[in-house]
Design a protein around this motif. Structure first.
Motif, PDB file in Angstrom:
ATOM      1  N   HIS A 114       0.803  -1.321   0.144  1.00 15.97           N
ATOM      2  CA  HIS A 114      -0.122  -0.081  -0.284  1.00 15.97           C
ATOM      3  C   HIS A 114       0.664   1.352  -0.445  1.00 15.97           C
ATOM      4  O   HIS A 114       1.921   1.173   1.190  1.00 15.97           O
ATOM      5  N   GLU A 159      -4.365   3.813   2.279  1.00 14.75           N
ATOM      6  CA  GLU A 159      -4.651   3.394   1.957  1.00 14.75           C
ATOM      7  C   GLU A 159      -4.703   1.755   2.556  1.00 14.75           C
ATOM      8  O   GLU A 159      -5.854   1.057   2.383  1.00 14.75           O
ATOM      9  N   GLU A 189      -8.671  -0.871   3.388  1.00 18.26           N
ATOM     10  CA  GLU A 189      -8.498  -1.598   2.698  1.00 18.26           C
ATOM     11  C   GLU A 189      -8.828  -2.911   4.192  1.00 18.26           C
ATOM     12  O   GLU A 189      -9.823  -3.585   4.355  1.00 18.26           O
TER      13      GLU A 189
END
Length: 337
Positions: free
Chosen positions: A135, A140, A144
């Motif tokens: 990532h 980010e 997830e």
């Protein structure tokens, strides 16, 4: 999410200043009226770092349910089952696993309702990348972790917040040349829409005012300094206003951040990373907070890096972490919409 539950603080990069500022923050809990927090990490490692710093910080291994009751007399630590062994300023083979596992534990606790918010200490992206981390960064990865079942990962929006200024970059950790090619009207619309919703939901603003910068100098000077402001940014502003959001722009970025201008909006949305972060780091370097909007849980973080050069020296300031803890608690205390 109950505001009376503790905040989950992550370890961050063990070789960085995250452990230092967590320990120092706890010593200032009474005078600064800090909300109760616990750290997801390795208690023996924290004890070792406290000794190196010359701090008297009793720690206690606890279950999350016992963190609030423990906080007044000891720093609560929820064990993650991973030993951290890095020396200050020198990441080692334990660093990436300890940092990532700490984040996972904190997010799991918040999503399960055991904690009220996640506060993350700084990570070293280069260390994580060498360990196979896929990532671009914290934001980010958290997106997830927020995905569940058939639900896709939400779109995260990075906001830097302080009492003086709040800013959001539309494009974040990409080279400037790539940011210019990635920028789209839809990205601006989605970023501002998420910001408006979260400013209502998490910050209690009934009608957030959003100022949107232009991309080019002087917001393109009616097209003489670039067509992007008229072709990409202006249509986004029009669409946002049509949807009922109090948005205005594109505005010349060089006149958006003086004191009088800042009083006219609640958040400035800028087109690329430095356009947003330079003003807030100039105005609020020590107490700005990184906030991830658009997640199904609250996440704040100090607005600085691992500072390997001063880790373990006692010179790291905890002010940004303290601001992140206070803001996370304030956001968690907002009534449900």
């Amino acid at each position: 999410m109950a505001a009376d539950k503790p905040l989950a603080l992550t370890l961050g990069e063990p070789a960085g200043v995250g452990p230092d500022i967590a320990l120092v923050a706890w010593t200032q809990r009474k005078e600064l009226k800090l909300p109760p927090f616990y750290l997801t990490g390795d208690r023996r490692f924290l004890d070792s770092r406290a000794a190196r710093l010359g701090l008297t910080v009793p720690t206690a291994s606890v279950a999350v349910a016992d963190a609030v009751g423990t906080f007044a007399k000891a720093l609560p630590v929820v064990d993650i089952g991973v030993a951290a062994t890095a020396e200050p300023g020198i990441p080692d083979q334990s660093s990436a696993t300890a940092a990532i596992t700490s984040i996972r534990h904190a997010v799991d606790d918040v999503r399960a309702g055991r904690a009220s918010a996640v506060v993350t200490n700084p990570i070293a992206k280069s260390v994580l990348y060498r360990a196979g981390f896929e990532h671009p960064g914290h934001t980010e990865f958290l997106a997830e972790l927020a995905a569940s079942g058939a639900q896709p990962a939400p779109r995260p929006v990075m906001m830097l917040w302080s009492a003086t200024l709040a800013v959001i970059p539309v494009t974040i950790h990409v080279p400037l040349r790539e940011a210019l090619t990635r920028l789209t009207t839809q990205d601006i619309i989605e970023t501002c829409s998420i910001a408006a919703d979260e400013l209502k939901r998490r910050f209690g603003l009934s009608n957030p005012r959003i100022a949107i910068s232009g991309l080019n100098p002087h917001a393109g000077e009616d097209g003489s300094l670039g067509k992007e402001d008229g072709e990409i940014v202006a249509p986004a502003v029009a669409a946002l206003r049509q949807s009922g959001i109090d948005a205005r722009g594109p505005l010349p970025a060089d006149t958006m951040f003086h004191e009088a201008a800042r009083k006219t909006y609640d958040c400035a949305v800028c087109m690329y990373h430095d356009q947003a972060l330079i003003p807030i780091k100039t105005l609020a370097f020590d107490d700005a907070v990184n906030v991830t909007l658009g997640l199904p849980f609250i996440r704040t973080s100090p607005d600085h890096g691992t500072a390997f050069d001063i880790a373990g020296t006692g010179r790291a300031k905890p002010s940004s972490l303290i601001a992140a803890l206070h803001l996370a608690a304030r956001m968690a205390a907002q009534p449900a919409p």
